[in-house]
Motif scaffolding. Structure first.
Motif, PDB file in Angstrom:
ATOM      1  N   UNK A 215     -13.895 -60.265  55.065  1.00 34.89           N
ATOM      2  CA  UNK A 215     -12.783 -61.082  55.539  1.00 34.89           C
ATOM      3  C   UNK A 215     -13.136 -62.558  55.584  1.00 34.89           C
ATOM      4  N   UNK A 216     -14.363 -62.869  55.999  1.00 32.30           N
ATOM      5  CA  UNK A 216     -14.779 -64.276  56.039  1.00 32.30           C
ATOM      6  C   UNK A 216     -14.803 -64.879  54.636  1.00 32.30           C
ATOM      7  N   UNK A 217     -15.384 -64.138  53.684  1.00 30.80           N
ATOM      8  CA  UNK A 217     -15.466 -64.646  52.303  1.00 30.80           C
ATOM      9  C   UNK A 217     -14.067 -64.813  51.711  1.00 30.80           C
ATOM     10  N   UNK A 221     -12.219 -68.366  50.642  1.00 34.76           N
ATOM     11  CA  UNK A 221     -11.725 -68.551  49.273  1.00 34.76           C
ATOM     12  C   UNK A 221     -10.225 -68.828  49.251  1.00 34.76           C
ATOM     13  N   UNK A 222      -9.474 -68.078  50.074  1.00 39.48           N
ATOM     14  CA  UNK A 222      -8.022 -68.258  50.112  1.00 39.48           C
ATOM     15  C   UNK A 222      -7.654 -69.635  50.671  1.00 39.48           C
ATOM     16  N   UNK A 223      -8.366 -70.050  51.726  1.00 38.77           N
ATOM     17  CA  UNK A 223      -8.094 -71.371  52.294  1.00 38.77           C
ATOM     18  C   UNK A 223      -8.420 -72.480  51.302  1.00 38.77           C
ATOM     19  N   UNK A 224      -9.511 -72.330  50.551  1.00 41.25           N
ATOM     20  CA  UNK A 224      -9.868 -73.342  49.556  1.00 41.25           C
ATOM     21  C   UNK A 224      -8.834 -73.394  48.437  1.00 41.25           C
ATOM     22  N   UNK A 263     -10.163 -79.961  43.590  1.00 44.85           N
ATOM     23  CA  UNK A 263     -10.991 -79.241  44.563  1.00 44.85           C
ATOM     24  C   UNK A 263     -12.372 -79.889  44.684  1.00 44.85           C
ATOM     25  N   UNK A 264     -12.983 -80.236  43.559  1.00 43.09           N
ATOM     26  CA  UNK A 264     -14.319 -80.817  43.586  1.00 43.09           C
ATOM     27  C   UNK A 264     -14.358 -82.147  44.315  1.00 43.09           C
ATOM     28  N   UNK A 265     -13.362 -82.998  44.053  1.00 43.70           N
ATOM     29  CA  UNK A 265     -13.342 -84.318  44.703  1.00 43.70           C
ATOM     30  C   UNK A 265     -13.127 -84.177  46.204  1.00 43.70           C
ATOM     31  N   UNK A 266     -12.163 -83.341  46.605  1.00 48.57           N
ATOM     32  CA  UNK A 266     -11.900 -83.155  48.035  1.00 48.57           C
ATOM     33  C   UNK A 266     -13.101 -82.533  48.743  1.00 48.57           C
TER      34      UNK A 266
END
Length: 389
Positions: A215-217, A221-224, A263-266
């Motif tokens: 669930x943590x993983x 991933x979902x939040x990202x 994603x990378x910049x943020x």
């Protein structure tokens, strides 16, 4: 017969038998200069062209330096209110719960303790929700500062607030939507984990632990993933003044095709800001702990309590100040990416350049580029909120 011809021998003209090299003609004075490349203008915060990683990083830091008084002042006020309310609420509920638990009988102690724990959890959730609302409001206001800074404008605190106040409810609605989605995700996660642990025995414990890790993983991933696609929603709400649904679609369409770059910049900016913040706060905590010992060498209880309270207040003040700076930098990055992605997908740099050149020439007939144009967004027809600022 006499020869009166003016002809002279070649030798008299200084000409030899060897062929003479060609003598180049001098260029006329009116010849046009060779064409040269002219860089795009940089009227303010950023150059009006698609931005590199270095430009976005430097501009995120420059937002605070370029217009510090209104931006830092507003950030300090918002962060201070959030911190004080959160500490007061959580502190009151925690102290009340401990007091009720200690004064309860043995028969009621377990029930009161469970209720006190639930109250602390609810207070913490309220504090998180408050942080989301305050962070979204500040991100929207910083987005306005970035947008106006890109065309060389500086707004005072009143101008920023006037431009933002008509959109604050949209930001609060967005924050509420994020908070509700997060709460539902936590409830579902907790329910699934509780089911596995309810099986009992070794198998239930193993499956429960695996469910927690999975669930943590999955949650991270979902939040990202969602966080990247929806990172530009506050910018679209404030700069283009779209409705919430259109702002969500706008952010998703702009990020599509540039997900990994966005994603990378943020992520890089978050890592840099949090690392610097930790480097700054760690020595302060060490010095503060050392100072308590120096102020109370005899171990007096009253002095120790007073020193602890003073150190705690100082730590909160420093945390608010550092948090105000870091949230400005982190809020500026999505706004810069919003402008950059519009430049890359819509030729928005040309619209900004045309607006800046017309304004510098005294032509006020060119409409605000942030409220007009853009092939994929539906814009409101309201007048520019920056005219009176």
């Amino acid at each position: 017969m006499s020869n009166n011809s003016p002809w002279q021998s070649p030798d008299s003209a200084g000409v030899t038998g060897e062929p003479q090299p060609y003598a180049p003609q001098e260029s006329p004075q009116f010849a046009a200069p060779a064409p040269s490349w002219t860089p795009p203008p940089k009227p303010g915060l950023i150059p009006l062209r698609p931005m590199t990683l270095g430009t976005i990083l430097s501009a995120s830091l420059m937002v605070l330096r370029r217009n510090p008084r209104p931006i830092f002042g507003l950030s300090l006020i918002i962060m201070g209110i959030i911190t004080v309310l959160s500490l007061v609420l959580v502190g009151i509920i925690t102290v009340s719960g401990i007091d009720r638990t200690l004064s309860a009988s043995e028969a009621d102690a377990a029930t009161i303790e469970a209720g006190a724990t639930a109250g602390v959890i609810l207070a913490a959730l309220f504090a998180v929700t408050l942080s989301l609302v305050g962070g979204s409001i500040l991100q929207g206001i910083v987005s306005l500062e970035v947008a106006r800074g890109a065309v060389g404008e500086k707004l005072r605190l009143r101008g920023l607030w006037n431009a933002a106040k008509g959109r604050l409810w949209a930001l609060i609605g967005w924050s509420a939507l994020v908070a509700i989605a997060t709460f539902i995700g936590i409830v579902v996660f907790s329910f699934v984990v509780a089911l596995f642990f309810a099986i009992g025995g070794t198998a239930g414990t193993v499956f429960g632990v695996l469910a927690v890790l999975a669930g943590i993983v999955i949650g991270i991933a979902l939040m990202a993933w969602l966080g990247t696609f929806l990172a530009l929603v506050p910018s679209a709400l404030m700069i283009e003044r779209l409705t919430l649904g259109r702002a969500i679609r706008r952010s998703w369409s702009l990020v599509s095709g540039s997900f990994w770059r966005t994603f990378g910049i943020l992520a890089l900016i978050i890592v840099i800001v949090q690392t610097v913040s930790s480097v700054v706060t760690a020595p302060l905590s060490f010095i503060g702990g050392l100072g308590v010992g120096l102020l109370n060498p005899t171990g007096n209880e009253d002095t120790a309590v007073a020193a602890f309270i003073g150190l705690y207040i100082l730590t909160v003040i420093l945390s608010v100040a550092i948090g105000a700076v870091t949230i400005i930098i982190q809020s500026a990055a999505p706004a810069l990416l919003y402008i950059d992605l519009r430049m890359r997908t819509e030729g928005f740099d040309l619209e900004l350049t045309r607006f800046v050149e017309a304004r510098n020439a005294g032509d006020n007939s060119v409409a605000d580029p942030y409220l007009t144009g853009g092939s994929t967004a539906t814009h409101s027809s309201e007048p520019s909120p920056y005219a009176a600022s």
